[in-house]
Design a protein around this motif. Structure first.
Motif, PDB file in Angstrom:
ATOM      1  N   TYR B  31       0.829  -1.497   0.250  1.00 27.69           N
ATOM      2  CA  TYR B  31       0.051   0.005   0.137  1.00 27.69           C
ATOM      3  C   TYR B  31       0.678   1.556  -0.296  1.00 27.69           C
ATOM      4  O   TYR B  31       1.872   1.454   0.607  1.00 27.69           O
ATOM      5  CB  TYR B  31      -1.209   0.090   1.159  1.00 27.69           C
ATOM      6  CG  TYR B  31      -1.929   1.321   1.716  1.00 27.69           C
ATOM      7  CD1 TYR B  31      -0.938   2.063   2.444  1.00 27.69           C
ATOM      8  CD2 TYR B  31      -2.791   1.438   0.772  1.00 27.69           C
ATOM      9  CE1 TYR B  31      -2.336   3.138   2.086  1.00 27.69           C
ATOM     10  CE2 TYR B  31      -3.683   2.189   0.385  1.00 27.69           C
ATOM     11  CZ  TYR B  31      -3.364   3.619   1.381  1.00 27.69           C
ATOM     12  OH  TYR B  31      -4.122   4.654   1.345  1.00 27.69           O
ATOM     13  N   TYR B  35      -0.222  12.179  -0.322  1.00 30.23           N
ATOM     14  CA  TYR B  35      -1.242  13.707   0.266  1.00 30.23           C
ATOM     15  C   TYR B  35      -0.491  14.804   0.264  1.00 30.23           C
ATOM     16  O   TYR B  35       0.715  15.309   0.528  1.00 30.23           O
ATOM     17  CB  TYR B  35      -1.022  12.910   1.463  1.00 30.23           C
ATOM     18  CG  TYR B  35      -1.695  12.147   2.154  1.00 30.23           C
ATOM     19  CD1 TYR B  35      -1.238  10.495   3.055  1.00 30.23           C
ATOM     20  CD2 TYR B  35      -3.133  12.208   2.998  1.00 30.23           C
ATOM     21  CE1 TYR B  35      -1.797   9.258   3.164  1.00 30.23           C
ATOM     22  CE2 TYR B  35      -4.079  10.856   3.275  1.00 30.23           C
ATOM     23  CZ  TYR B  35      -2.896   9.747   3.158  1.00 30.23           C
ATOM     24  OH  TYR B  35      -4.184   8.773   3.975  1.00 30.23           O
ATOM     25  N   LEU B  45      -6.027  13.527   1.150  1.00 33.08           N
ATOM     26  CA  LEU B  45      -5.447  12.536   0.205  1.00 33.08           C
ATOM     27  C   LEU B  45      -5.512  12.703  -1.236  1.00 33.08           C
ATOM     28  O   LEU B  45      -6.644  13.091  -1.712  1.00 33.08           O
ATOM     29  CB  LEU B  45      -5.779  11.318   0.384  1.00 33.08           C
ATOM     30  CG  LEU B  45      -5.821   9.748  -0.430  1.00 33.08           C
ATOM     31  CD1 LEU B  45      -4.563   9.305  -0.040  1.00 33.08           C
ATOM     32  CD2 LEU B  45      -6.680   8.444   0.517  1.00 33.08           C
ATOM     33  N   TYR B  48      -4.209   6.872  -3.794  1.00 31.67           N
ATOM     34  CA  TYR B  48      -3.756   5.964  -3.456  1.00 31.67           C
ATOM     35  C   TYR B  48      -3.495   4.892  -4.136  1.00 31.67           C
ATOM     36  O   TYR B  48      -4.158   4.486  -5.289  1.00 31.67           O
ATOM     37  CB  TYR B  48      -3.962   5.371  -2.146  1.00 31.67           C
ATOM     38  CG  TYR B  48      -5.477   4.749  -2.363  1.00 31.67           C
ATOM     39  CD1 TYR B  48      -6.676   5.390  -2.235  1.00 31.67           C
ATOM     40  CD2 TYR B  48      -5.704   3.525  -2.031  1.00 31.67           C
ATOM     41  CE1 TYR B  48      -8.042   5.494  -2.513  1.00 31.67           C
ATOM     42  CE2 TYR B  48      -7.202   3.116  -2.447  1.00 31.67           C
ATOM     43  CZ  TYR B  48      -8.131   4.262  -3.233  1.00 31.67           C
ATOM     44  OH  TYR B  48      -9.386   3.692  -2.825  1.00 31.67           O
ATOM     45  N   VAL B  50      -2.641  -0.573  -4.207  1.00 32.57           N
ATOM     46  CA  VAL B  50      -2.945  -1.020  -3.043  1.00 32.57           C
ATOM     47  C   VAL B  50      -2.238  -2.063  -3.766  1.00 32.57           C
ATOM     48  O   VAL B  50      -1.964  -3.396  -2.781  1.00 32.57           O
ATOM     49  CB  VAL B  50      -4.878  -1.421  -2.785  1.00 32.57           C
ATOM     50  CG1 VAL B  50      -5.422  -0.605  -2.096  1.00 32.57           C
ATOM     51  CG2 VAL B  50      -4.832  -2.278  -4.295  1.00 32.57           C
ATOM     52  N   GLN B  57      -7.966   6.853  -6.410  1.00 29.94           N
ATOM     53  CA  GLN B  57      -8.677   8.743  -6.193  1.00 29.94           C
ATOM     54  C   GLN B  57      -8.398   8.557  -5.011  1.00 29.94           C
ATOM     55  O   GLN B  57      -9.696   7.906  -4.184  1.00 29.94           O
ATOM     56  CB  GLN B  57      -9.389   9.248  -7.625  1.00 29.94           C
ATOM     57  CG  GLN B  57      -8.670   9.536  -8.616  1.00 29.94           C
ATOM     58  CD  GLN B  57     -10.261   9.922  -9.604  1.00 29.94           C
ATOM     59  OE1 GLN B  57     -11.256  10.578  -8.854  1.00 29.94           O
ATOM     60  NE2 GLN B  57      -9.680   9.751 -11.219  1.00 29.94           N
ATOM     61  N   THR B  98      -5.297   0.567   6.260  1.00 31.96           N
ATOM     62  CA  THR B  98      -5.175   1.491   7.022  1.00 31.96           C
ATOM     63  C   THR B  98      -5.680   0.371   8.059  1.00 31.96           C
ATOM     64  O   THR B  98      -5.709   1.059   9.690  1.00 31.96           O
ATOM     65  CB  THR B  98      -6.363   1.806   7.276  1.00 31.96           C
ATOM     66  OG1 THR B  98      -7.146   1.103   7.202  1.00 31.96           O
ATOM     67  CG2 THR B  98      -6.792   3.150   5.904  1.00 31.96           C
ATOM     68  N   GLY B  99      -5.113  -0.557   8.144  1.00 34.92           N
ATOM     69  CA  GLY B  99      -4.962  -0.912   9.864  1.00 34.92           C
ATOM     70  C   GLY B  99      -3.752  -1.494  10.103  1.00 34.92           C
ATOM     71  O   GLY B  99      -3.913  -2.076  11.142  1.00 34.92           O
ATOM     72  N   GLU B 100      -2.672  -1.183   9.341  1.00 31.85           N
ATOM     73  CA  GLU B 100      -1.265  -0.876  10.085  1.00 31.85           C
ATOM     74  C   GLU B 100      -0.023   0.381  10.017  1.00 31.85           C
ATOM     75  O   GLU B 100      -0.800   0.979   9.217  1.00 31.85           O
ATOM     76  CB  GLU B 100      -0.827  -2.005   9.291  1.00 31.85           C
ATOM     77  CG  GLU B 100      -0.400  -3.380   9.479  1.00 31.85           C
ATOM     78  CD  GLU B 100      -0.337  -4.032  10.729  1.00 31.85           C
ATOM     79  OE1 GLU B 100      -1.169  -5.060  11.195  1.00 31.85           O
ATOM     80  OE2 GLU B 100       0.748  -3.456  11.485  1.00 31.85           O
ATOM     81  N   ARG B 101       0.164   0.881  10.259  1.00 35.14           N
ATOM     82  CA  ARG B 101       1.631   2.056  10.563  1.00 35.14           C
ATOM     83  C   ARG B 101       1.425   2.625   9.690  1.00 35.14           C
ATOM     84  O   ARG B 101       2.123   1.940   8.705  1.00 35.14           O
ATOM     85  CB  ARG B 101       1.744   2.588  11.712  1.00 35.14           C
ATOM     86  CG  ARG B 101       3.273   1.066  11.265  1.00 35.14           C
ATOM     87  CD  ARG B 101       4.892   1.499  12.378  1.00 35.14           C
ATOM     88  NE  ARG B 101       5.164   3.009  11.990  1.00 35.14           N
ATOM     89  CZ  ARG B 101       6.165   3.181  12.149  1.00 35.14           C
ATOM     90  NH1 ARG B 101       6.863   2.663  13.156  1.00 35.14           N
ATOM     91  NH2 ARG B 101       7.342   4.498  12.267  1.00 35.14           N
ATOM     92  N   TYR B 102       1.481   3.734   9.273  1.00 34.04           N
ATOM     93  CA  TYR B 102       2.250   4.778   7.643  1.00 34.04           C
ATOM     94  C   TYR B 102       3.633   4.965   7.879  1.00 34.04           C
ATOM     95  O   TYR B 102       3.347   5.428   9.627  1.00 34.04           O
ATOM     96  CB  TYR B 102       1.141   5.641   7.349  1.00 34.04           C
ATOM     97  CG  TYR B 102      -0.247   5.217   6.952  1.00 34.04           C
ATOM     98  CD1 TYR B 102      -0.936   3.786   6.310  1.00 34.04           C
ATOM     99  CD2 TYR B 102      -0.809   6.297   6.064  1.00 34.04           C
ATOM    100  CE1 TYR B 102      -2.178   4.109   6.190  1.00 34.04           C
ATOM    101  CE2 TYR B 102      -1.882   5.851   5.238  1.00 34.04           C
ATOM    102  CZ  TYR B 102      -2.639   5.140   5.290  1.00 34.04           C
ATOM    103  OH  TYR B 102      -3.779   4.442   4.885  1.00 34.04           O
ATOM    104  N   PHE B 104       5.631   7.309   6.413  1.00 38.66           N
ATOM    105  CA  PHE B 104       5.904   8.805   5.315  1.00 38.66           C
ATOM    106  C   PHE B 104       7.416   8.550   5.457  1.00 38.66           C
ATOM    107  O   PHE B 104       7.956   9.378   5.796  1.00 38.66           O
ATOM    108  CB  PHE B 104       5.451   9.997   6.410  1.00 38.66           C
ATOM    109  CG  PHE B 104       3.815  10.058   6.513  1.00 38.66           C
ATOM    110  CD1 PHE B 104       3.492   9.293   7.178  1.00 38.66           C
ATOM    111  CD2 PHE B 104       2.831  10.509   5.591  1.00 38.66           C
ATOM    112  CE1 PHE B 104       1.811   9.157   8.015  1.00 38.66           C
ATOM    113  CE2 PHE B 104       1.544  10.424   5.695  1.00 38.66           C
ATOM    114  CZ  PHE B 104       1.095   9.677   6.651  1.00 38.66           C
TER     115      PHE B 104
END
Lengths: 111, 113
Positions: B31, B35, B45, B48, B50, B57, B98-102, B104
């Motif tokens: 993923y 931003y 956003l 993105y 996957v 979009q 979205t279930g795990e940390r991002y 950056f």
């Protein structure tokens, strides 16, 4: 829709506590918390998942109220290094890959 | 392990010019997302992905294009720059959305004159 954060800004003296809130108009499946210092990238603090699981920073605590569609970040015995802007992020829906962030809460810790 | 890298760090464009913001990650994350950050607006956003070959979009996609030919790279193209695209752009990656940390990247500060 963007989650709503409160307060927008807060000033603390070292050692004081603060609570930052994040509210959503939609059902919450998870909540992310990040801190960003001026001129830098956001840094991960914590994820709270539906069902009570939490992943993240050992020295920071947070709550996740699914019924109220709210999360709160608790900063205790604040240090100068806690200064920055705090963002919460929430998925757009169940199974969504889109993480929508609030506008941020600016925290300033002074000596 | 470099994490998420972005180039360039700073860029000035004239209205109407095009350019590509580069983003790469070495964590084998499926993923990735882009931003933009404007004062008082938080992070919004743009697009993105996957996985390789799959993009979609976000909330502010107009004027931007993306592609994902490899797991590692996720470039963002500005087709015809406008002053409204003056912003700081962050790329992020995650092992499973979205279930795990991002994670950056350091950001690209873009000014369009």
């Amino acid at each position: 829709q963007q989650p709503v954060q409160s307060p927008q800004a807060v000033i603390l003296r070292e050692g004081e506590d603060a609570v930052i809130n994040c509210s959503s108009s939609k059902a919450l499946y998870s909540v992310h918390w990040y801190r960003q210092k001026h001129g830098e990238a956001p840094v991960f603090l914590m994820i709270l998942l539906k069902g009570g699981e939490q992943k993240g920073h050992e020295k920071i605590s947070a709550s996740f109220n699914e019924k109220k569609q709210q999360s709160s970040l608790y900063l205790t015995a604040s240090q100068l290094s806690y200064s920055g802007t705090y963002f919460c992020g929430t998925p757009s829906g169940a199974g969504s890959y889109q993480l929508t962030f609030g506008k941020g809460t600016k925290l300033s810790v002074i000596p | 392990n470099a994490g998420v890298t972005q180039t360039p760090k700073f860029q000035v464009l004239k209205t109407g010019q095009s350019m590509t913001l580069q983003c790469a990650q070495d964590m084998n994350h499926e993923y990735m997302s882009w931003y933009r950050q404007d004062p008082g607006m938080g992070l919004r956003l743009i697009h993105y992905s996957v996985g390789a070959g799959i993009t979609d979009q976000g909330e502010v996609p107009n004027g931007y294009n993306v592609s994902r030919s490899t797991t590692e790279d996720f470039p963002l193209r500005l087709l015809s720059a406008a002053p409204s695209q003056t912003s700081v752009y962050f790329c992020a990656s995650s092992s499973s959305g979205t279930g795990e940390r991002y994670y950056f990247g350091p950001g690209t500060r873009l000014t369009v004159t």
